[in-house]
Design an enzyme around this catalytic site. Structure first.
Site, PDB file in Angstrom:
ATOM      1  N   ASP A 154      12.907  24.257  -0.016  1.00 47.75           N
ATOM      2  CA  ASP A 154      13.586  23.705  -1.186  1.00 47.75           C
ATOM      3  C   ASP A 154      15.048  23.350  -0.954  1.00 47.75           C
ATOM      4  O   ASP A 154      15.689  22.827  -1.860  1.00 47.75           O
ATOM      5  CB  ASP A 154      13.562  24.719  -2.335  1.00 47.75           C
ATOM      6  N   HIS A 197      -6.131  -7.046  12.749  1.00 50.49           N
ATOM      7  CA  HIS A 197      -4.847  -6.340  12.751  1.00 50.49           C
ATOM      8  C   HIS A 197      -4.441  -6.044  14.186  1.00 50.49           C
ATOM      9  O   HIS A 197      -5.256  -5.573  14.987  1.00 50.49           O
ATOM     10  CB  HIS A 197      -4.963  -5.035  11.964  1.00 50.49           C
ATOM     11  N   ARG A 200     -10.574   0.198  15.063  1.00 49.18           N
ATOM     12  CA  ARG A 200     -10.380   0.963  13.836  1.00 49.18           C
ATOM     13  C   ARG A 200     -11.281   0.302  12.796  1.00 49.18           C
ATOM     14  O   ARG A 200     -12.473   0.137  13.034  1.00 49.18           O
ATOM     15  CB  ARG A 200      -8.885   0.928  13.451  1.00 49.18           C
ATOM     16  N   LYS A 250       0.840  -1.195   0.000  1.00 43.77           N
ATOM     17  CA  LYS A 250       0.000   0.000   0.000  1.00 43.77           C
ATOM     18  C   LYS A 250       0.879   1.251   0.000  1.00 43.77           C
ATOM     19  O   LYS A 250       2.092   1.177   0.209  1.00 43.77           O
ATOM     20  CB  LYS A 250      -0.908  -0.001   1.229  1.00 43.77           C
ATOM     21  N   ARG A 305       1.273 -10.991   7.137  1.00 42.76           N
ATOM     22  CA  ARG A 305       1.184  -9.789   6.299  1.00 42.76           C
ATOM     23  C   ARG A 305       2.321  -8.810   6.603  1.00 42.76           C
ATOM     24  O   ARG A 305       2.089  -7.730   7.165  1.00 42.76           O
ATOM     25  CB  ARG A 305      -0.153  -9.080   6.517  1.00 42.76           C
ATOM     26  N   CYS A 323      14.721  24.463   4.814  1.00 40.31           N
ATOM     27  CA  CYS A 323      13.774  25.323   4.113  1.00 40.31           C
ATOM     28  C   CYS A 323      12.889  24.488   3.185  1.00 40.31           C
ATOM     29  O   CYS A 323      13.020  23.273   3.094  1.00 40.31           O
ATOM     30  CB  CYS A 323      14.533  26.379   3.317  1.00 40.31           C
ATOM     31  N   TYR A 382      17.055  30.854   7.581  1.00 40.87           N
ATOM     32  CA  TYR A 382      16.070  31.724   8.229  1.00 40.87           C
ATOM     33  C   TYR A 382      16.287  31.811   9.741  1.00 40.87           C
ATOM     34  O   TYR A 382      16.527  30.802  10.403  1.00 40.87           O
ATOM     35  CB  TYR A 382      14.661  31.199   7.965  1.00 40.87           C
TER      36      TYR A 382
END
Length: 398
Positions: free
Chosen positions: A331, A182, A150, A52, A237, A329, A280
């Site tokens: 980027d 689960h 859940r 998943k 699993r 930051c 920054y």
């Protein structure tokens, strides 16, 4: 926190021209190694590898094929879209999808031979309607809520769900493959909730057998597989462990091999004088002349901004582990390469953000520990402008 290390001796490999600025390298040989190891632990149970969330960020189809070649017999995903994408990619192994809204269109998944989990009567009715529309019997995994609270059918509603399933079996719309659940705390060895959940699963399965079903049982995730052989049942699993991230042991003690290495390249180098601030807020200020290297990855690419709170983040650059200077930051971030001349670094040099941990390198587990989270979140969070490169484990692109 990773220590700063001295440069490794000898020449350092450098990426060729045109290499990506940001890259997640996925080693399929590690996936195969981990799958073989986990399948060997499984006490004769089948191994359903969970792919998943695009294979936990590693690439679902490539991981699926590698795992199937190494002993897995089944695959698991959360959503119908994930299941259908695997089918479209030519993956035809038994495949379970388990998290849906009742108003989803189940016909395409049933037509593609996807096995479906159901957790309640409304959900079941929608799945059976999809099977009738597809003109094909649907294979069901009935999920019991055994204490995670859940997804899953609560004990009080379980008999009524079984009654509806019995009707679907009688009219040829469905067949029962499994009863499953689960674990909530398998990564905490000795947690009494594990035994309680196992007992509830067996009770739910007994009621299913009373109605003439012969379901397989599955309960164990990666942690359960690795710590509770008595609960392997018919199917296990493994998810996170397939990707080499151990839910129990520290990386140095684990038999698993991490499959993802996140790396970038140096975009710019410079020397700053004592008293100069970096990034920054100037949270980091040079106490003496320092060489800096700029790396073009940031929080838009999955490098958490909080990772360098207090100067904790380390990367491997120029054969050594060095601290990040200042804030991460959107980027980019900056690496402190030490006093001028200490660490030769050049534009284009590779920078390892996390990987296998070999020779003291940074790992996803260490990132998670610094952030107070789990390594699942780290690898699934790699995104943005990071190119995924899938290799066969011997340097070639798969």
């Amino acid at each position: 926190m990773l220590p700063t290390t001295d440069p490794a001796p000898g020449p350092r490999p450098r990426p060729g021209p045109g290499a990506p600025a940001a890259e997640a390298v996925v080693d399929l040989d590690a996936v195969r190694h981990n799958t073989r190891y986990l399948s060997g632990l499984a006490s004769g149970a089948e191994t359903m590898v969970v792919v998943k969330a695009d294979g936990y960020g590693h690439g679902a189809a490539a991981v699926a094929r590698a795992a199937l070649s190494a002993g897995a017999t089944r695959l698991g995903v959360a959503t119908l879209e994930e299941a259908l994408a695997l089918r479209a990619d030519g993956v035809d192994a038994p495949l379970l999808s388990w998290l849906h809204l009742p108003d989803a269109d189940f016909a395409a998944a049933v037509a593609a031979g996807v096995e479906l989990s159901v957790s309640g009567r409304v959900h079941l009715a929608a799945v059976l309607a999809g099977a009738r529309a597809a003109g094909r019997r649907v294979r069901l995994h009935l999920k019991a809520d055994t204490g995670l609270s859940r997804n899953g059918c609560p004990p009080g509603e379980w008999p009524a769900l079984l009654d509806d399933v019995s009707q679907g079996v009688a009219d040829g719309t469905c067949e029962v493959v499994a009863v499953w659940s689960h674990l909530a705390a398998a990564d905490e060895p000795g947690q009494p909730a594990v035994d309680s959940q196992a007992a509830r699963l067996h009770a739910a399965a007994a009621l299913a057998r009373d109605r003439g079903f012969a379901p397989q049982l599955h309960l164990c995730n990666s942690a359960g597989l690795m710590t509770r052989p008595d609960l392997h049942l018919d199917v296990v699993r493994p998810g996170i462990a397939v990707y080499g991230l151990d839910p129990i042991a520290r990386p140095a003690d684990s038999p698993l091999r991490p499959a993802m290495t996140l790396r970038g390249r140096v975009a710019l180098t410079k020397t700053v004088e004592a008293g100069e601030g970096v990034s920054y807020g100037h949270e980091w200020v040079a106490r003496e002349p320092r060489t800096l290297a700029l790396v073009p990855l940031g929080y838009a690419d999955g490098v958490p901004r909080r990772l360098n709170d207090g100067g904790r983040m380390r990367v491997r650059i120029g054969g050594t582990v060095r601290p990040v200077a200042g804030r991460v930051c959107m980027d980019q971030f900056v690496v402190d390469c030490g006093r001028p001349g200490i660490l030769p670094v050049a534009i284009g040099d590779p920078v390892e953000l996390f990987g296998t941990g070999a020779d003291g390198g940074p790992t996803a587990r260490e990132w998670a520990d610094e952030l107070g989270t789990i390594h699942y979140e780290i690898v699934t969070g790699v995104r943005g402008r990071v190119r995924r490169t899938v290799t066969d484990g011997r340097g070639g692109v798969a």
